[in-house]
Design a protein around this motif. Structure first.
Motif, PDB file in Angstrom:
ATOM      1  N   LEU A 180      13.577   7.309  50.073  1.00 16.15           N
ATOM      2  CA  LEU A 180      14.459   8.470  50.247  1.00 16.15           C
ATOM      3  C   LEU A 180      13.982   9.580  49.319  1.00 16.15           C
ATOM      4  O   LEU A 180      13.808   9.376  48.122  1.00 16.15           O
ATOM      5  N   GLU A 213      14.396  11.909  54.592  1.00 14.94           N
ATOM      6  CA  GLU A 213      15.310  12.844  53.930  1.00 14.94           C
ATOM      7  C   GLU A 213      16.757  12.549  54.334  1.00 14.94           C
ATOM      8  O   GLU A 213      17.003  11.807  55.289  1.00 14.94           O
ATOM      9  N   GLY A 214      17.685  13.192  53.651  1.00 17.92           N
ATOM     10  CA  GLY A 214      19.098  13.035  53.985  1.00 17.92           C
ATOM     11  C   GLY A 214      19.390  13.406  55.429  1.00 17.92           C
ATOM     12  O   GLY A 214      20.283  12.829  56.061  1.00 17.92           O
ATOM     13  N   SER A 215      18.614  14.329  55.969  1.00 16.83           N
ATOM     14  CA  SER A 215      18.829  14.775  57.347  1.00 16.83           C
ATOM     15  C   SER A 215      18.376  13.746  58.376  1.00 16.83           C
ATOM     16  O   SER A 215      18.678  13.879  59.556  1.00 16.83           O
ATOM     17  N   LEU A 236      25.119   8.622  48.190  1.00 16.94           N
ATOM     18  CA  LEU A 236      24.866   8.668  49.639  1.00 16.94           C
ATOM     19  C   LEU A 236      25.853   7.785  50.389  1.00 16.94           C
ATOM     20  O   LEU A 236      26.466   8.205  51.380  1.00 16.94           O
TER      21      LEU A 236
ATOM     22  N   ILE B 235      19.785  15.724  48.924  1.00 15.36           N
ATOM     23  CA  ILE B 235      20.061  14.585  49.807  1.00 15.36           C
ATOM     24  C   ILE B 235      21.514  14.621  50.277  1.00 15.36           C
ATOM     25  O   ILE B 235      21.819  14.384  51.448  1.00 15.36           O
ATOM     26  N   LYS B 238      21.838  17.470  52.854  1.00 17.52           N
ATOM     27  CA  LYS B 238      21.199  17.143  54.135  1.00 17.52           C
ATOM     28  C   LYS B 238      21.934  16.023  54.852  1.00 17.52           C
ATOM     29  O   LYS B 238      21.964  15.987  56.080  1.00 17.52           O
ATOM     30  N   GLN B 239      22.529  15.104  54.088  1.00 15.21           N
ATOM     31  CA  GLN B 239      23.327  14.075  54.747  1.00 15.21           C
ATOM     32  C   GLN B 239      24.558  14.707  55.397  1.00 15.21           C
ATOM     33  O   GLN B 239      24.960  14.329  56.493  1.00 15.21           O
TER      34      GLN B 239
END
Lengths: 316, 316
Positions: A180, A213-215, A236, B235, B238-239
């Motif tokens: 990540l 990535e977070g996306s 997260l 992160i 973007k999440q």
């Protein structure tokens, strides 16, 4: 197989724990025995109310309880006849094959680290969680809170833990292990993550996917294993839980979002220790306990400590 | 007030940028002039198509374009007549009061850091983003990607940036500044975050709330400012964007989730530099550009560089 369950742990113990154990019975094989650890009289009362035959279970009576808010270290050393301490003793002496609890998470970690202990060659054990990426599919995220300052070699070992868990418990073939990060390019990210990327690139222990990535979350294309430190993973995961709460509070009914409900998963495995330990959410209800027990069977069958021991001894 | 907009930046430039500028006109005061920076012929063509009078705008013609995929440093030094480089020159020489672009983010950061430069006393400038916490209310999260290895003193300065931005641009009275962590207790978290907590506790620069966790997001009670390093913030953001995509892909229509749509916000301010720079999403459409321009007015009116300069000079 003997599945040890702490019936005193969690916000709704012992009732929902015993009820969840009853609900799991139809899904277990003949050779699986649930060991209810805690106040036996209470367990018998709840079973009677549920019209469940106590002969389906084994019992280990305990007289003390580590409460949810207790100091983990102090309570673990003082309350030697608590369900958590007794559960770890049973696991250590192989009287049970797995120990699961929705009780005091800190005390569970004390037991995991001081009674069961890290396997030789493991720098830091870790805890993992599942995040949905499409209907019926999940990615394993680790660490989700144990080691907020994980170093590159620790992250590398998480990749091995994740690969083995994904293959043997989640049944994913040749799972992809991703790091990540805040960009897809190798040169992106924090110093630690850049160094971890270098360790993982061209490695022979797992199928390294590169950075995500977070996306990239919640997409079917997300790799099966996501490696990160315990600080990022915890935030997260909790943001994902917050998102699920938000969806519920807006009265949105959608099967995909139901996968965010931790109750469908069971517990969080502690990986890299010499035994099978599962930690469930304190707010677990019957469904979560039932799934904790069913997950325990898969975890025991996967022989994770033996597999990890073989891998990490090779490495040394 | 002169608002400089790069009409060559973004995936849908120049059309949507010029159209967005036209859409912003009814919401601007008489003293506000939009300066369209880029290909003047293209701008005039688009304005004609929109039946918009070019007299509403000023124009600075440029002949080069830094493309979205170009190397930020190389392109910034080579393409001296590009809209981004010219925009920064205009800002530096105070011919415009603010510069906004949906173009190459890296090149925008090069301009921010090398032409406009960090204010004296600022260790690291930062970029901030808004995350919704209830109908019409947002929390400012910073950093969201600039400094993945932020040290405790850098996080402390983020607290000051956040407080000033929340007060003067978002109009929150006495905003609470929280540290993003993996537990609410002061002793939780990574080494850096624990040290940052100590710096922030009992500080006189902002109203320190203490720690918040990932699970506190999207709740009305979330503090107005959330401080974290650029790795975690990126992160997290973007999440949140991935959640929004997921909600859209499930065809869920809900006004709360629409607040996750970055188009309603505008751009990401660069804080701690000696000028007003706003970076918009590359996929910005008319609505995002319109909001970028309206946000620019609030940012200029807030006099952030002057306020920061005063605060950070005091500190030294």
């Amino acid at each position: 197989m003997r599945i040890g369950i702490d019936i005193m742990g969690g916000d709704f113990a012992p009732d929902v724990v015993v009820k969840g154990a009853v609900e799991s019975l139809p899904h277990l094989s003949a050779g699986h025995r649930i060991v209810l650890i805690g106040d036996k009289d209470a367990a018998l009362r709840i079973l009677a109310k549920e019209n469940a035959d106590p002969a389906h279970f084994d019992f280990v009576h305990t007289t003390e309880v580590i409460q949810m808010g207790d100091n983990p270290y102090k309570s673990f050393s003082k309350l030697s006849d608590s369900s958590i301490v007794v559960g770890f003793k049973l696991l250590k002496t192989k009287q049970i094959d797995v120990f699961g609890s929705a009780g005091n998470t800190g005390a569970m970690m004390v037991g995991a680290m001081t009674v069961i202990k890290a396997l030789k060659g493991v720098i830091r054990p870790t805890i993992a969680a599942l995040i949905p990426r499409s209907e019926g599919k999940y990615s394993l995220v680790l660490d989700v809170g144990l080691n907020p300052d994980a170093k590159p070699d620790v992250l590398y070992q998480y990749g091995i833990f994740g690969k083995v868990y994904a293959e043997n418990v989640l049944n994913y073939q040749n799972p992809r292990v991703a790091l990540l990060n805040i960009g897809s390019e190798p040169e992106k990210g924090s110093l630690v993550v850049k160094a971890a990327y270098e360790l993982m690139e061209n490695n022979k222990d797992f199928n390294f996917f590169g950075n995500v990535e977070g996306s990239d979350f919640f997409k079917e294309s997300l790799p099966e294993v996501i490696v990160t430190d315990g600080f990022v993973g915890n935030i997260l995961l909790k943001q994902a839980e917050a998102f699920y709460s938000l969806v519920k509070s807006r009265n949105i009914e959608d099967p995909f979002f139901e996968q965010f409900n931790f109750e469908h998963v069971g517990g969080t495995p502690v990986l890299g220790i010499d035994g099978n330990v599962l930690i469930a959410h304190g707010i677990s209800r019957e469904l979560a306990i039932k799934n904790l027990i069913l997950q325990s069977v898969n975890v025991v069958n996967a022989n994770l400590p033996e597999k990890f021991a073989a891998l990490f001894n090779e490495e040394k």
